[in-house]
Design a protein around this motif. Structure first.
Motif, PDB file in Angstrom:
ATOM      1  N   ARG A 241       0.817  -1.208   0.000  1.00  0.00           N
ATOM      2  CA  ARG A 241       0.000   0.000   0.000  1.00  0.00           C
ATOM      3  C   ARG A 241       0.857   1.267   0.000  1.00  0.00           C
ATOM      4  O   ARG A 241       0.439   2.305  -0.499  1.00  0.00           O
ATOM      5  CB  ARG A 241      -0.944   0.008   1.196  1.00  0.00           C
ATOM      6  N   GLU A 242       2.070   1.177   0.566  1.00  0.00           N
ATOM      7  CA  GLU A 242       2.955   2.330   0.587  1.00  0.00           C
ATOM      8  C   GLU A 242       3.438   2.694  -0.808  1.00  0.00           C
ATOM      9  O   GLU A 242       3.809   3.840  -1.062  1.00  0.00           O
ATOM     10  CB  GLU A 242       4.138   2.053   1.504  1.00  0.00           C
ATOM     11  N   VAL A 243       3.454   1.730  -1.708  1.00  0.00           N
ATOM     12  CA  VAL A 243       3.919   1.975  -3.073  1.00  0.00           C
ATOM     13  C   VAL A 243       2.753   2.141  -4.037  1.00  0.00           C
ATOM     14  O   VAL A 243       2.774   3.011  -4.917  1.00  0.00           O
ATOM     15  CB  VAL A 243       4.832   0.831  -3.550  1.00  0.00           C
ATOM     16  N   LEU A 244       1.711   1.329  -3.869  1.00  0.00           N
ATOM     17  CA  LEU A 244       0.651   1.264  -4.867  1.00  0.00           C
ATOM     18  C   LEU A 244      -0.465   2.275  -4.657  1.00  0.00           C
ATOM     19  O   LEU A 244      -1.144   2.644  -5.619  1.00  0.00           O
ATOM     20  CB  LEU A 244       0.057  -0.147  -4.902  1.00  0.00           C
ATOM     21  N   GLU A 245      -0.678   2.735  -3.437  1.00  0.00           N
ATOM     22  CA  GLU A 245      -1.772   3.680  -3.204  1.00  0.00           C
ATOM     23  C   GLU A 245      -1.671   4.930  -4.081  1.00  0.00           C
ATOM     24  O   GLU A 245      -2.682   5.389  -4.610  1.00  0.00           O
ATOM     25  CB  GLU A 245      -1.841   4.061  -1.725  1.00  0.00           C
ATOM     26  N   PRO A 246      -0.471   5.510  -4.257  1.00  0.00           N
ATOM     27  CA  PRO A 246      -0.399   6.692  -5.130  1.00  0.00           C
ATOM     28  C   PRO A 246      -0.852   6.416  -6.561  1.00  0.00           C
ATOM     29  O   PRO A 246      -1.347   7.322  -7.236  1.00  0.00           O
ATOM     30  CB  PRO A 246       1.093   7.066  -5.088  1.00  0.00           C
ATOM     31  N   LEU A 247      -0.705   5.193  -7.042  1.00  0.00           N
ATOM     32  CA  LEU A 247      -1.085   4.888  -8.422  1.00  0.00           C
ATOM     33  C   LEU A 247      -2.601   4.839  -8.593  1.00  0.00           C
ATOM     34  O   LEU A 247      -3.093   4.900  -9.720  1.00  0.00           O
ATOM     35  CB  LEU A 247      -0.474   3.552  -8.855  1.00  0.00           C
TER      36      LEU A 247
END
Length: 255
Positions: A190-196
């Motif tokens: 979630r720390e990487v994918l949430e911005p996408l």
């Protein structure tokens, strides 16, 4: 265009200071924003989201390929791991089964044991038993510990009921994001994918650009004005140590 993409990815790399718990998330936002706006300049936001993510993955693969040529790392091991864990995560999310999770975690750990420790175990066994066993040359894949343990965490999350990532490009971004891949830390998806999943990620923010440029410039200053002038002294200390000379405490500490 490729140069701009790599350059802005470098700016994002420089911005990995831990200003808050969400530092990595901000880093991802910055990188995707820059690529989406400068490299693609696409008016369709949905298409821009897809193309930006795919482009960053391709740039990451290209950079990993460069490292592979230099260090002899096996890029196909990384790609196989990404695809296998992506499919396994989707299956665990659809129907959680403990044996499947154990098999997936075991396979990931077995890969680490083989590439990092097989020669050590064989050499140790030979030293104890004089068996004379040999293994073919094993080349260590780039960042195998980081991407393996990160994907193990993803499998556990999928087994625990969190929805698996259905978009392979986004999942590949999660694993292959180059600045984080080679130096860590190991993070939750979630720390990487949430911005996408946030459309605002693909809108240019002058504050992120300014911060990235400032930190990039600071890092460049440290490299050119501090590290490079000290390199001859450090190389001399290491050369003396390799020749069997014990360096003085002060010299060793500085080096």
């Amino acid at each position: 265009m490729v140069f701009e993409t790599i350059l802005f990815t470098g700016f994002s790399t420089a911005a990995r200071l831990d200003y808050s718990r969400c530092a990595l998330t901000d880093d991802c936002r910055t990188c995707v924003r820059l690529v989406g706006n400068f490299a693609l300049c696409c008016e369709d936001m949905k298409l821009s989201t897809i193309l930006s993510t795919v482009l960053i993955v391709l740039v990451a693969l290209w950079l990993i390929g460069l490292a592979a040529n230099i260090a002899g790392a096996l890029i196909h091991v990384l790609l196989t791991s990404v695809l296998a864990n992506y499919l396994l995560g989707r299956e665990l999310s659809r129907k959680p089964r403990r044996w499947l999770l154990v098999a997936g975690v075991g396979a990931n750990l077995l890969a680490i044991v083989w590439f990092k420790y097989a020669n050590f175990f064989v050499d140790s066994f030979n030293a104890v038993t004089s068996a004379g066993l040999t293994l073919p040359e094993i080349v260590l894949p780039l960042a195998i510990s980081f991407f393996t343990f990160q994907q193990i965490g993803y499998l556990v999350e999928a087994y625990d009921g969190q929805k698996a990532e259905t978009d392979f490009a986004r999942y590949a971004f999660f694993v292959l994001f180059f600045p984080q891949l080679i130096s860590g830390p190991i993070v939750q998806r979630r720390e990487v994918l949430e911005p996408l999943h946030d459309q605002r990620t693909f809108c240019l923010d002058s504050r992120h650009v300014t911060l990235g440029l400032a930190i990039f410039a600071l890092g460049l200053f440290k490299k050119v004005c501090l590290a490079d002038p000290m390199a001859p002294f450090v190389n001399e200390v290491f050369a003396d140590a390799a020749a069997g000379t014990v360096p003085a405490f002060g010299r060793a500490w500085i080096a």
